[in-house]
Design a protein around this motif. Sequence first.
Motif, PDB file in Angstrom:
ATOM      1  N   LYS A 135       8.647   3.557   4.694  1.00 15.22           N
ATOM      2  CA  LYS A 135       7.465   2.701   4.716  1.00 15.22           C
ATOM      3  C   LYS A 135       7.877   1.241   4.854  1.00 15.22           C
ATOM      4  O   LYS A 135       8.831   0.790   4.232  1.00 15.22           O
ATOM      5  CB  LYS A 135       6.651   2.910   3.432  1.00 15.22           C
ATOM      6  CG  LYS A 135       6.158   4.341   3.293  1.00 15.22           C
ATOM      7  CD  LYS A 135       5.403   4.570   2.014  1.00 15.22           C
ATOM      8  CE  LYS A 135       4.953   6.014   1.915  1.00 15.22           C
ATOM      9  NZ  LYS A 135       4.205   6.310   0.681  1.00 15.22           N
ATOM     10  N   ARG A 172       3.584   3.894  -5.187  1.00 10.78           N
ATOM     11  CA  ARG A 172       3.262   2.806  -4.263  1.00 10.78           C
ATOM     12  C   ARG A 172       3.463   1.397  -4.823  1.00 10.78           C
ATOM     13  O   ARG A 172       2.638   0.515  -4.615  1.00 10.78           O
ATOM     14  CB  ARG A 172       1.813   2.978  -3.734  1.00 10.78           C
ATOM     15  CG  ARG A 172       1.662   4.231  -2.889  1.00 10.78           C
ATOM     16  CD  ARG A 172       0.227   4.495  -2.497  1.00 10.78           C
ATOM     17  NE  ARG A 172       0.160   5.671  -1.629  1.00 10.78           N
ATOM     18  CZ  ARG A 172       0.195   6.928  -2.062  1.00 10.78           C
ATOM     19  NH1 ARG A 172       0.291   7.179  -3.363  1.00 10.78           N
ATOM     20  NH2 ARG A 172       0.148   7.936  -1.211  1.00 10.78           N
ATOM     21  N   TYR A 209       8.265   4.043  -5.202  1.00  7.37           N
ATOM     22  CA  TYR A 209       7.601   3.363  -4.094  1.00  7.37           C
ATOM     23  C   TYR A 209       6.803   4.353  -3.234  1.00  7.37           C
ATOM     24  O   TYR A 209       5.688   4.060  -2.801  1.00  7.37           O
ATOM     25  CB  TYR A 209       8.628   2.643  -3.222  1.00  7.37           C
ATOM     26  CG  TYR A 209       8.004   1.727  -2.190  1.00  7.37           C
ATOM     27  CD1 TYR A 209       7.702   0.405  -2.501  1.00  7.37           C
ATOM     28  CD2 TYR A 209       7.711   2.183  -0.913  1.00  7.37           C
ATOM     29  CE1 TYR A 209       7.122  -0.441  -1.572  1.00  7.37           C
ATOM     30  CE2 TYR A 209       7.132   1.346   0.039  1.00  7.37           C
ATOM     31  CZ  TYR A 209       6.851   0.039  -0.302  1.00  7.37           C
ATOM     32  OH  TYR A 209       6.269  -0.790   0.628  1.00  7.37           O
ATOM     33  N   SER A 251       2.231  11.651  -1.802  1.00 10.54           N
ATOM     34  CA  SER A 251       2.886  10.506  -1.197  1.00 10.54           C
ATOM     35  C   SER A 251       2.403  10.271   0.226  1.00 10.54           C
ATOM     36  O   SER A 251       2.174   9.128   0.641  1.00 10.54           O
ATOM     37  CB  SER A 251       4.406  10.707  -1.197  1.00 10.54           C
ATOM     38  OG  SER A 251       5.059   9.678  -0.487  1.00 10.54           O
ATOM     39  N   PRO A 276      -0.439  -3.581  -4.834  1.00 10.46           N
ATOM     40  CA  PRO A 276       0.965  -3.331  -5.196  1.00 10.46           C
ATOM     41  C   PRO A 276       1.682  -4.551  -5.748  1.00 10.46           C
ATOM     42  O   PRO A 276       2.517  -4.430  -6.646  1.00 10.46           O
ATOM     43  CB  PRO A 276       1.582  -2.878  -3.867  1.00 10.46           C
ATOM     44  CG  PRO A 276       0.460  -2.252  -3.121  1.00 10.46           C
ATOM     45  CD  PRO A 276      -0.749  -3.064  -3.480  1.00 10.46           C
TER      46      PRO A 276
END
Length: 351
Positions: free
Chosen positions: A349, A55, A51, A214, A125
């Motif tokens: 996030k 992403r 993730y 990242s 995503p």
Amino acid sequence: MRPAARSGTERGADPMDALNALVALANFVLIPAMAYGSQLALGALGVTLIYGILRFSNFAHGDTMAIGTMITILVTWGLQALGVSLSPLPTALLAIPFGIAGTALLVLGTDRLIYRFYREQKAKPVILVIVSMGVMFIYNGLTRFVIGPNDQDFDDGTRFLISARDFKAMTGLDEGLALKSTQAITVVTAVIVVALLFWFLNRTRTGKSMRAYSDNEDLALLSGINPERVVTVTWIIVSALAVVAGTLYGLDKSFKPFTYFQLLLPIFASAIVGGLGSPLGAIAGGFIIAFSEVGITYAWKKVATYLLPEALEPSGLVQLMSTDYKFAVSFVILIIVLLFRPTGLFKGKSV
């Protein structure tokens, strides 16, 4: 149970009762939750790396664990057939590198054939999430086709470091403490793997490149970081984490492909509770989910009986939820976190 000779006024006041309660708590809650939390933490680290760097939420992670564990089991059986053993440790520990190599090749091939196309198209995503679901079903079907849908027990090491009978004989307590070798191996291995991962991410040039990618992909590309190298290394690390987590879970319980599909919920809950994209949060989240699941589904009657006077002893199991619904605990915690703190405890996030 407590010796019948003790009177009601003594119950709950005897220091031996407190020790017996502590041993029962350790035997049925603390030690199992510590081992389970270590397994969830390793699984959640893989989810949070994908993730944070690639992403998207990889719904195929549970079945990546399953297929990696399957490869490890097949190699373990091959080593056993050749007479190779790691006694008193499980032979599967020797097979883990082969499982990592096979899984890495599989996920890298999957990335080249499937995920890379969507990255080049700058797909959203959510598209990658849907694609990962398709990969999940393919991995799941492949695992069941090769090794079958039933339980596979592949632990050939010494079963217990401490047996309940030996503990009772040593301490004179009514409660016995049993420490399985797989539980000790799980915790020790998890500590080593996490230490190596954090060292790699913080001390090596490749690890720093991954962190930079990242944090800000565009700035990382302007700095000369090779994105394909970052993607490749990320998948290899995720493969290693998945195989180690899956193998440790299989050794501690047993291997069944569908179980790893079910593990996807507590693993994602662990990553989200800690904060998606935060490795430290994934570890903390793993233990929070593990202790919550084990604690809420444990029948506390035995511990309460040792600690409370006879007049207050519970007649029921004092179990908040049946073990059949332990994954519901992860779901409830996940919903609460998403509603009130979507960035998680360590402010990862936002989901």
